[in-house]
Design an enzyme around this catalytic site. Structure first.
Site, mmCIF file in Angstrom:
data_model
loop_
_atom_site.group_PDB
_atom_site.id
_atom_site.type_symbol
_atom_site.label_atom_id
_atom_site.label_comp_id
_atom_site.label_asym_id
_atom_site.label_seq_id
_atom_site.Cartn_x
_atom_site.Cartn_y
_atom_site.Cartn_z
ATOM 1 N N HIS A 116 -4.547 -3.196 6.702
ATOM 2 C CA HIS A 116 -4.352 -3.491 5.274
ATOM 3 C C HIS A 116 -5.701 -3.931 4.712
ATOM 4 O O HIS A 116 -6.007 -5.113 4.605
ATOM 5 C CB HIS A 116 -3.317 -4.596 5.067
ATOM 6 C CG HIS A 116 -3.335 -5.117 3.654
ATOM 7 N ND1 HIS A 116 -2.950 -4.368 2.580
ATOM 8 C CD2 HIS A 116 -3.753 -6.306 3.145
ATOM 9 C CE1 HIS A 116 -3.106 -5.072 1.467
ATOM 10 N NE2 HIS A 116 -3.598 -6.252 1.790
ATOM 11 N N ASP A 134 0.839 -1.201 0.000
ATOM 12 C CA ASP A 134 0.000 0.000 0.000
ATOM 13 C C ASP A 134 0.878 1.256 0.000
ATOM 14 O O ASP A 134 0.599 2.235 -0.699
ATOM 15 C CB ASP A 134 -0.907 -0.012 1.242
ATOM 16 C CG ASP A 134 -1.646 -1.338 1.366
ATOM 17 O OD1 ASP A 134 -2.375 -1.695 0.435
ATOM 18 O OD2 ASP A 134 -1.455 -2.036 2.388
HETATM 19 P P1 NAX Z 1 -2.276 -18.306 -3.619
HETATM 20 O O1 NAX Z 1 -3.626 -18.875 -3.395
HETATM 21 O O2 NAX Z 1 -1.687 -18.294 -4.991
HETATM 22 O O3 NAX Z 1 -1.228 -19.094 -2.687
HETATM 23 C C1 NAX Z 1 -1.464 -19.344 -1.344
HETATM 24 C C2 NAX Z 1 -0.699 -20.621 -0.998
HETATM 25 O O4 NAX Z 1 -0.806 -20.813 0.417
HETATM 26 C C3 NAX Z 1 -1.259 -21.879 -1.654
HETATM 27 O O5 NAX Z 1 -0.213 -22.561 -2.334
HETATM 28 C C4 NAX Z 1 -1.794 -22.695 -0.476
HETATM 29 O O6 NAX Z 1 -1.630 -24.090 -0.669
HETATM 30 C C5 NAX Z 1 -0.893 -22.181 0.647
HETATM 31 N N1 NAX Z 1 -1.414 -22.439 1.992
HETATM 32 C C6 NAX Z 1 -2.715 -22.434 2.414
HETATM 33 N N2 NAX Z 1 -2.779 -22.775 3.700
HETATM 34 C C7 NAX Z 1 -1.514 -23.004 4.130
HETATM 35 C C8 NAX Z 1 -0.946 -23.403 5.364
HETATM 36 N N3 NAX Z 1 -1.733 -23.677 6.424
HETATM 37 N N4 NAX Z 1 0.394 -23.538 5.434
HETATM 38 C C9 NAX Z 1 1.173 -23.295 4.361
HETATM 39 N N5 NAX Z 1 0.692 -22.950 3.162
HETATM 40 C C10 NAX Z 1 -0.633 -22.780 3.049
HETATM 41 O O7 NAX Z 1 -2.297 -16.846 -2.984
HETATM 42 P P2 NAX Z 1 -1.297 -15.623 -3.235
HETATM 43 O O8 NAX Z 1 -1.763 -14.856 -4.386
HETATM 44 O O9 NAX Z 1 0.098 -16.141 -3.217
HETATM 45 O O10 NAX Z 1 -1.599 -14.728 -1.948
HETATM 46 C C11 NAX Z 1 -1.261 -15.166 -0.655
HETATM 47 C C12 NAX Z 1 -1.883 -14.266 0.395
HETATM 48 O O11 NAX Z 1 -1.398 -12.933 0.296
HETATM 49 C C13 NAX Z 1 -3.409 -14.144 0.298
HETATM 50 O O12 NAX Z 1 -3.948 -14.268 1.613
HETATM 51 C C14 NAX Z 1 -3.608 -12.729 -0.192
HETATM 52 O O13 NAX Z 1 -4.847 -12.201 0.201
HETATM 53 C C15 NAX Z 1 -2.462 -12.030 0.467
HETATM 54 N N6 NAX Z 1 -2.070 -10.719 -0.058
HETATM 55 C C16 NAX Z 1 -1.664 -9.773 0.821
HETATM 56 C C17 NAX Z 1 -1.212 -8.526 0.420
HETATM 57 C C18 NAX Z 1 -0.751 -7.502 1.419
HETATM 58 O O14 NAX Z 1 -0.448 -6.398 0.984
HETATM 59 N N7 NAX Z 1 -0.677 -7.766 2.720
HETATM 60 C C19 NAX Z 1 -1.190 -8.167 -1.007
HETATM 61 C C20 NAX Z 1 -1.212 -9.335 -1.925
HETATM 62 C C21 NAX Z 1 -2.093 -10.480 -1.489
HETATM 63 O O15 NAX Z 1 -3.415 -10.171 -1.849
#
Ligand code: NAX
Length: 328
Positions: free
Chosen positions: A187, A159
């Site tokens: 956020h 952000d």
């Molecule tokens: P993806 O769905 O591509 O990848 C998430 C991965 O996490 C998957 O491979 C899944 O198997 C794994 N996972 C789920 N539960 C788990 C656990 N208990 N232990 C280990 N791995 C686990 O999501 P992606 O686009 O990579 O985004 C990841 C996260 O970042 C999401 O929650 C998203 O909302 C968040 N974001 C946060 C941002 C921020 O500024 N704070 C911005 C970008 C993003 O939106």
């Protein structure tokens, strides 16, 4: 030569993980003199995909990469971790209520907090990226009583970077001209990007812009809703920019903010600026020697006060909800 630093990354097989791991391996997280050992955590169904990413990491022949290990057990993944990037989270799916979302994420961040408490290195630094990031960090922190609370942070650097980019574009200046940007609060769509303390070539940004309507009706909503705009355009959520911001967050925490500048990090509140103690809320912070401090003494006018309060109120609601669920 230096012993490798253990970097644990959760959600390693996801899209942010894919962008993040190669930058860590190339030395952009901790610098060109620090070897790293990657410890990847995934859920069992995604371990195979993580193995594929690990094969590609190997094929990068990165001189600083001392090895990559893959786990589906948090206890093992956080063993000896010096830096932990908590990226994996449970996304909100159609028809899911907020309580369900918080509960599902509690099932992830509670055991991860316990594992960090049990096995991470004494100098552990935690960044939560997975949403709802602030509250997930609060959950993890509350299950790691032996780790200093201030080591648990959440990411608002994306952000922050978005706000710098929008301001630079409006004023037709380089991003490097902009200092002292702040994101306050959560956020989420309620976050408050503050132009009353940001500076452009030494001038207060709000004065340099001199366009209140733009500030209130374009700048703030554009920054807050940028994630949705990326999804609309790309058909997928921000990944490389999120990974880049995660790199920036840790790099700044470890290496320090430049003189005359600060950054934004969501950190446990010490009560500064009226934010209830313990809430993980975004503040302006300076960093030095691997520690951060909330910038003190900024004057907050009514415009900013109302917006900070609204975002903090949302964080209080989230905290109350996870407290009711027994997650903190
Ligand atoms: P993806 O769905 O591509 O990848 C998430 C991965 O996490 C998957 O491979 C899944 O198997 C794994 N996972 C789920 N539960 C788990 C656990 N208990 N232990 C280990 N791995 C686990 O999501 P992606 O686009 O990579 O985004 C990841 C996260 O970042 C999401 O929650 C998203 O909302 C968040 N974001 C946060 C941002 C921020 O500024 N704070 C911005 C970008 C993003 O939106």
């Amino acid at each position: 030569t230096q012993a490798p630093v253990n970097v644990t990354v959760t959600g390693a097989a996801g899209q942010i993980g894919y962008a993040l791991l190669f930058r860590i391996a190339s030395g952009q997280l901790l610098g060109p003199d620090t070897p790293v050992k990657l410890r990847l955590l995934e859920i069992p169904q995604a371990v195979k995909a993580a193995e594929g990413t690990a094969m590609e990491l190997e094929d990068g022949a990165f001189p600083l990469l001392a090895g990559t290990d893959i786990f589906d057990d948090p206890k093992q993944a956080f063993e000896g971790a010096n830096v932990a990037l908590l990226v994996g989270a449970r996304p909100r799916t159609k028809g899911m209520e907020r309580g369900d979302l918080l509960e599902a994420n509690g099932g992830i961040f509670k055991p991860q907090g316990e594992a960090i408490n049990a096995g991470a290195a004494d100098d552990i630094k935690v960044l939560v990226v997975g949403n709802p990031a602030n509250t997930n960090a609060l959950i993890a922190r509350s299950h790691a009583p032996d780790v200093p609370a201030e080591r648990f942070t959440a990411m608002t650097r994306l952000d922050h970077n978005r706000a710098i980019a929008q301001l630079a574009r409006k004023l037709g200046v380089a991003v490097s001209e902009i200092r002292k940007m702040t994101i306050w609060g959560n956020h989420s769509a309620t976050q408050y990007p503050d132009l009353f303390h940001a500076e452009v070539g030494g001038r207060i940004a709000a004065e340099a812009v001199n366009d209140e309507a733009w500030l209130a009706n374009e700048f703030i909503p554009t920054v807050a809703k940028r994630g949705a705009a990326i999804i609309e355009a790309r058909g997928a959520s921000s990944a490389a920019s999120a990974a880049s911001a995660a790199i920036d967050h840790i790099h700044t925490w470890v290496n320090g903010t430049p003189e005359g500048d600060w950054t934004s990090m969501a950190v446990p509140s010490d009560g500064s600026y009226g934010v209830p103690e313990g809430l993980i809320s975004s503040f302006p912070v300076t960093t030095r020697d691997g520690a951060y401090q909330i910038v003190q003494g900024l004057q907050i006018d009514d415009f900013s006060r109302a917006r900070i309060d609204a975002s903090v109120a949302e964080l209080v609601e989230e905290r109350d909800a996870v407290t009711k669920l027994g997650l903190v």
